[in-house]
Design a protein around this motif. Structure first.
Motif, PDB file in Angstrom:
ATOM      1  N   GLY A 179       7.251  -4.557  -1.226  1.00  0.00           N
ATOM      2  CA  GLY A 179       6.009  -5.132  -1.762  1.00  0.00           C
ATOM      3  C   GLY A 179       5.969  -6.629  -1.545  1.00  0.00           C
ATOM      4  O   GLY A 179       7.004  -7.273  -1.391  1.00  0.00           O
ATOM      5  N   CYS A 180       4.752  -7.154  -1.528  1.00  0.00           N
ATOM      6  CA  CYS A 180       4.585  -8.570  -1.217  1.00  0.00           C
ATOM      7  C   CYS A 180       3.371  -9.085  -1.975  1.00  0.00           C
ATOM      8  O   CYS A 180       2.450  -8.324  -2.269  1.00  0.00           O
ATOM      9  CB  CYS A 180       4.376  -8.725   0.293  1.00  0.00           C
ATOM     10  N   ARG A 181       3.383 -10.385  -2.278  1.00  0.00           N
ATOM     11  CA  ARG A 181       2.210 -10.885  -3.007  1.00  0.00           C
ATOM     12  C   ARG A 181       1.180 -11.536  -2.083  1.00  0.00           C
ATOM     13  O   ARG A 181       0.128 -11.951  -2.529  1.00  0.00           O
ATOM     14  CB  ARG A 181       2.622 -11.833  -4.131  1.00  0.00           C
ATOM     15  N   PHE A 182       1.501 -11.629  -0.794  1.00  0.00           N
ATOM     16  CA  PHE A 182       0.494 -12.106   0.155  1.00  0.00           C
ATOM     17  C   PHE A 182      -0.408 -10.929   0.554  1.00  0.00           C
ATOM     18  O   PHE A 182      -0.088  -9.778   0.303  1.00  0.00           O
ATOM     19  CB  PHE A 182       1.160 -12.694   1.398  1.00  0.00           C
ATOM     20  N   GLU A 183      -1.509 -11.258   1.207  1.00  0.00           N
ATOM     21  CA  GLU A 183      -2.454 -10.214   1.654  1.00  0.00           C
ATOM     22  C   GLU A 183      -2.809 -10.461   3.121  1.00  0.00           C
ATOM     23  O   GLU A 183      -3.876 -10.979   3.430  1.00  0.00           O
ATOM     24  CB  GLU A 183      -3.746 -10.251   0.818  1.00  0.00           C
ATOM     25  N   CYS A 184      -1.883 -10.144   4.007  1.00  0.00           N
ATOM     26  CA  CYS A 184      -2.195 -10.280   5.434  1.00  0.00           C
ATOM     27  C   CYS A 184      -3.013  -9.047   5.834  1.00  0.00           C
ATOM     28  O   CYS A 184      -2.626  -7.921   5.515  1.00  0.00           O
ATOM     29  CB  CYS A 184      -0.914 -10.351   6.246  1.00  0.00           C
ATOM     30  N   GLU A 185      -4.094  -9.286   6.522  1.00  0.00           N
ATOM     31  CA  GLU A 185      -5.015  -8.172   6.810  1.00  0.00           C
ATOM     32  C   GLU A 185      -4.364  -7.086   7.666  1.00  0.00           C
ATOM     33  O   GLU A 185      -4.759  -5.930   7.622  1.00  0.00           O
ATOM     34  CB  GLU A 185      -6.281  -8.701   7.498  1.00  0.00           C
ATOM     35  N   TYR A 186      -3.373  -7.472   8.452  1.00  0.00           N
ATOM     36  CA  TYR A 186      -2.746  -6.511   9.363  1.00  0.00           C
ATOM     37  C   TYR A 186      -1.480  -5.882   8.770  1.00  0.00           C
ATOM     38  O   TYR A 186      -0.819  -5.084   9.435  1.00  0.00           O
ATOM     39  CB  TYR A 186      -2.370  -7.215  10.684  1.00  0.00           C
ATOM     40  N   CYS A 187      -1.127  -6.221   7.514  1.00  0.00           N
ATOM     41  CA  CYS A 187       0.175  -5.808   6.970  1.00  0.00           C
ATOM     42  C   CYS A 187       0.312  -4.282   6.910  1.00  0.00           C
ATOM     43  O   CYS A 187      -0.525  -3.601   6.328  1.00  0.00           O
ATOM     44  CB  CYS A 187       0.354  -6.385   5.582  1.00  0.00           C
ATOM     45  N   PHE A 188       1.405  -3.765   7.460  1.00  0.00           N
ATOM     46  CA  PHE A 188       1.567  -2.301   7.501  1.00  0.00           C
ATOM     47  C   PHE A 188       1.877  -1.732   6.127  1.00  0.00           C
ATOM     48  O   PHE A 188       1.725  -0.537   5.898  1.00  0.00           O
ATOM     49  CB  PHE A 188       2.638  -1.916   8.539  1.00  0.00           C
ATOM     50  N   LEU A 189       2.296  -2.579   5.188  1.00  0.00           N
ATOM     51  CA  LEU A 189       2.609  -2.063   3.844  1.00  0.00           C
ATOM     52  C   LEU A 189       1.381  -1.445   3.178  1.00  0.00           C
ATOM     53  O   LEU A 189       1.509  -0.567   2.336  1.00  0.00           O
ATOM     54  CB  LEU A 189       3.152  -3.185   2.954  1.00  0.00           C
ATOM     55  N   GLN A 190       0.195  -1.909   3.535  1.00  0.00           N
ATOM     56  CA  GLN A 190      -1.032  -1.363   2.944  1.00  0.00           C
ATOM     57  C   GLN A 190      -1.115   0.144   3.119  1.00  0.00           C
ATOM     58  O   GLN A 190      -1.653   0.854   2.288  1.00  0.00           O
ATOM     59  CB  GLN A 190      -2.276  -1.940   3.629  1.00  0.00           C
ATOM     60  N   PHE A 231      10.212  -4.633   4.423  1.00  0.00           N
ATOM     61  CA  PHE A 231       9.229  -4.101   3.474  1.00  0.00           C
ATOM     62  C   PHE A 231       8.737  -5.154   2.486  1.00  0.00           C
ATOM     63  O   PHE A 231       8.095  -4.836   1.485  1.00  0.00           O
ATOM     64  CB  PHE A 231       9.829  -2.919   2.705  1.00  0.00           C
ATOM     65  N   THR A 232       9.111  -6.382   2.702  1.00  0.00           N
ATOM     66  CA  THR A 232       8.630  -7.494   1.884  1.00  0.00           C
ATOM     67  C   THR A 232       8.861  -8.763   2.689  1.00  0.00           C
ATOM     68  O   THR A 232       9.522  -8.727   3.719  1.00  0.00           O
ATOM     69  CB  THR A 232       9.375  -7.564   0.530  1.00  0.00           C
ATOM     70  N   ASP A 233       8.323  -9.865   2.231  1.00  0.00           N
ATOM     71  CA  ASP A 233       8.642 -11.165   2.823  1.00  0.00           C
ATOM     72  C   ASP A 233      10.003 -11.570   2.217  1.00  0.00           C
ATOM     73  O   ASP A 233      10.207 -11.473   1.006  1.00  0.00           O
ATOM     74  CB  ASP A 233       7.527 -12.135   2.413  1.00  0.00           C
ATOM     75  N   SER A 234      10.929 -12.044   3.070  1.00  0.00           N
ATOM     76  CA  SER A 234      12.298 -12.301   2.595  1.00  0.00           C
ATOM     77  C   SER A 234      12.391 -13.326   1.474  1.00  0.00           C
ATOM     78  O   SER A 234      13.354 -13.313   0.715  1.00  0.00           O
ATOM     79  CB  SER A 234      13.174 -12.821   3.731  1.00  0.00           C
ATOM     80  N   THR A 263       9.925 -15.116   6.727  1.00  0.00           N
ATOM     81  CA  THR A 263       8.962 -15.459   5.669  1.00  0.00           C
ATOM     82  C   THR A 263       7.690 -16.090   6.212  1.00  0.00           C
ATOM     83  O   THR A 263       7.642 -16.554   7.365  1.00  0.00           O
ATOM     84  CB  THR A 263       9.646 -16.413   4.650  1.00  0.00           C
ATOM     85  N   LYS A 264       6.681 -16.117   5.349  1.00  0.00           N
ATOM     86  CA  LYS A 264       5.513 -16.982   5.568  1.00  0.00           C
ATOM     87  C   LYS A 264       5.423 -17.966   4.407  1.00  0.00           C
ATOM     88  O   LYS A 264       4.498 -18.758   4.335  1.00  0.00           O
ATOM     89  CB  LYS A 264       4.215 -16.164   5.601  1.00  0.00           C
ATOM     90  N   SER A 265       6.354 -17.858   3.477  1.00  0.00           N
ATOM     91  CA  SER A 265       6.260 -18.665   2.254  1.00  0.00           C
ATOM     92  C   SER A 265       6.915 -20.035   2.464  1.00  0.00           C
ATOM     93  O   SER A 265       7.504 -20.298   3.514  1.00  0.00           O
ATOM     94  CB  SER A 265       6.957 -17.938   1.109  1.00  0.00           C
TER      95      SER A 265
HETATM   96  S1  SF4 Z   1       4.953  -8.428   3.935  1.00  0.00           S
HETATM   97 FE1  SF4 Z   1       4.519  -9.927   5.546  1.00  0.00          FE
HETATM   98  S2  SF4 Z   1       2.707  -9.158   6.604  1.00  0.00           S
HETATM   99 FE2  SF4 Z   1       2.837  -8.089   4.626  1.00  0.00          FE
HETATM  100  S3  SF4 Z   1       1.554  -9.292   3.245  1.00  0.00           S
HETATM  101 FE3  SF4 Z   1       3.669 -10.026   3.040  1.00  0.00          FE
HETATM  102  S4  SF4 Z   1       3.817 -11.738   4.465  1.00  0.00           S
HETATM  103 FE4  SF4 Z   1       1.993 -10.587   5.016  1.00  0.00          FE
END
Ligand code: SF4
Length: 434
Positions: A179-190, A231-234, A263-265
């Motif tokens: 799980g992640c708290r960001f919302e990347c439109e392409y994220c496969f976790l969705q 499965f998450t941002d590190s 990461t993107k954080s």
């Molecule tokens: S796991 Fe990665 S791609 Fe998915 S929402 Fe987080 S930062 Fe974005």
């Protein structure tokens, strides 16, 4: 935006004899063209005499796929039913991560992570669980309301699954969280995450212990690579978990291996406290400003990511970057060139260990999820075809063009870095090996 019902009604008025499947295909094409061109269905298929299904479909395919229409096999155009549910739309209101309920598995109730969660979220409702009870919301968009601290029992260390039939790079993974708290439109976790909560394991030491007993393939790199962040941002939760405080000393004592945080954080406090480490690589996902600003919701801008990278490099870490996913749109090349230039102007060149490049790809199920959660997205406007591994990708020609543009640019700007393609067709990858 035109709703599927309106489009279907219009098409049936033009072609009253359309069966279910033919209506589905034409509706899908008209919807995607209307969305991309901001046009009305009447402008896309003007009313005229003697329209036929075959003629309209051909004309729509040519307009929807101008680059690939003539060359791609017709079974590579994917035209599923339009299935749009406004209730699935993503909530893009800015909010801090503060779960309403924190479930803690009994066996880790006294763990350091449980204590840290109690201190970080004093107003949350804390519940003990046996770990067998289902937690979380049925709705992916509500996943941040629940935090589940658990003891991982099975899934400790594995080779990167890459993509079926793609060219692998010998990567190994430990999954520290889901799980992640960001919302990347392409994220496969969705589409992939079925337990809609944030899961964090309290037994990191057990993950690390597995590494000592394992043998690794180093692939084309100087040492085997192990990373988190599948499965998450590190680092996105590192202010709560402080996993970095355990991982960095572990790898400092094992210089024959290297570990990557992805990461993107800019959540680098734990790394700075842990002190630098030459065989720990902190990697940022980077993109054109258009993508970071409009398709990676809640993430820091490129300049903030690069500033954080400079800080960890000064502390003694090496750096990695992932141009992933590269999104092809009108004018993408100058935009990506600007990102490379900003990196070259900002980063300590000799600290950059590797850079990967991968164009946008997704499963068929994820496409449906993206168009429901982000109906205004532009990332799906490109020409995606069913590809060698069942995923959807840009056509080979467009991908090769993107790599021929970006890979040499990166190799020139960062001559000491290993630049490689990620999750690509081996035939395409071969053309970019050094
Ligand atoms: S796991 Fe990665 S791609 Fe998915 S929402 Fe987080 S930062 Fe974005």
């Amino acid at each position: 935006m035109y709703l599927p019902d309106e489009i279907e009604k219009y098409l049936l008025a033009l072609l009253p004899a359309l069966g279910v499947n033919k209506l589905r295909e034409l509706s899908r094409l008209v919807y995607e063209i209307c969305k991309r061109e901001n046009a009305a269905p009447q402008a896309v298929v003007p009313a005229q005499k003697n329209l036929t299904f075959e003629g309209v479909k051909k004309q729509l395919l040519a307009r929807r796929y101008p680059v690939n229409f003539k060359t791609a096999q017709k079974n590579r155009f994917y035209l599923p039913k339009l299935d749009l549910d406004p209730a699935l739309r993503a909530d893009l209101t800015v909010r801090p991560f503060y779960p309403k309920t924190v479930y803690i598995e009994k066996s880790v109730a006294d763990s350091e992570l449980s204590d840290r969660a109690r201190a970080a979220f004093p107003k949350a409702n804390f519940k003990e669980t046996d770990g067998k009870t289902q937690v979380g919301s049925p709705n992916f968009s509500k996943r941040l309301e629940t935090l589940f601290i658990h003891r991982e029992k099975y899934d400790f260390l594995k080779p990167c699954p890459c993509s079926c039939a793609a060219a692998g790079c010998g990567y190994n993974l430990i999954n520290l969280g889901f799980g992640c708290r960001f919302e990347c439109e392409y994220c496969f976790l969705q589409q992939y995450q079925n337990l809609h909560a944030v899961l964090l394991p309290a037994n990191v030491e057990e993950f690390l212990a597995k590494i000592d007993g394992a043998s690794f393939n180093k692939g084309p790199f100087d040492r085997p690579r192990i990373g988190s962040g599948e499965f998450t941002d590190s680092l996105v939760f590192d202010d709560v978990t402080r996993y970095s405080q355990k991982i960095v000393p572990f790898f400092r004592a094992r210089p024959h291996l290297q570990f990557e945080f992805k990461t993107k954080s800019v959540n680098i406090g734990g790394l700075l406290q842990a002190g630098g480490c030459e065989n720990v690589v902190v990697s940022w996902s980077v993109n054109s400003a258009k993508i970071t600003d409009y398709a990676e919701h809640f993430t820091p801008q490129l300049s903030a990511r690069l500033a954080a990278a400079c800080q960890v490099a000064r502390a003694g870490y090496r750096l990695g970057f992932h141009f992933d996913p590269v999104v092809i749109y009108d004018g993408y090349q100058p935009d990506y060139a600007r990102t490379v230039q900003e990196m070259a102007d900002t980063l300590p060149n000799d600290k950059v260990a590797w850079i990967s490049v991968g164009t946008l790809r997704f499963s068929r199920e994820l496409k449906k999820m993206v168009e429901n959660r982000f109906p205004d997205n532009t990332i799906l406007d490109g020409e995606f075809l069913l590809d060698f591994d069942g995923k959807m990708r840009y056509g080979d020609g467009q991908r090769v063009e993107a790599y021929r543009f970006l890979v040499p640019l990166l190799r020139k700007a960062f001559p000491k870095a290993h630049v490689y393609l990620c999750m690509e067709d081996p035939q395409i990858t071969r053309g970019f090996l050094l």
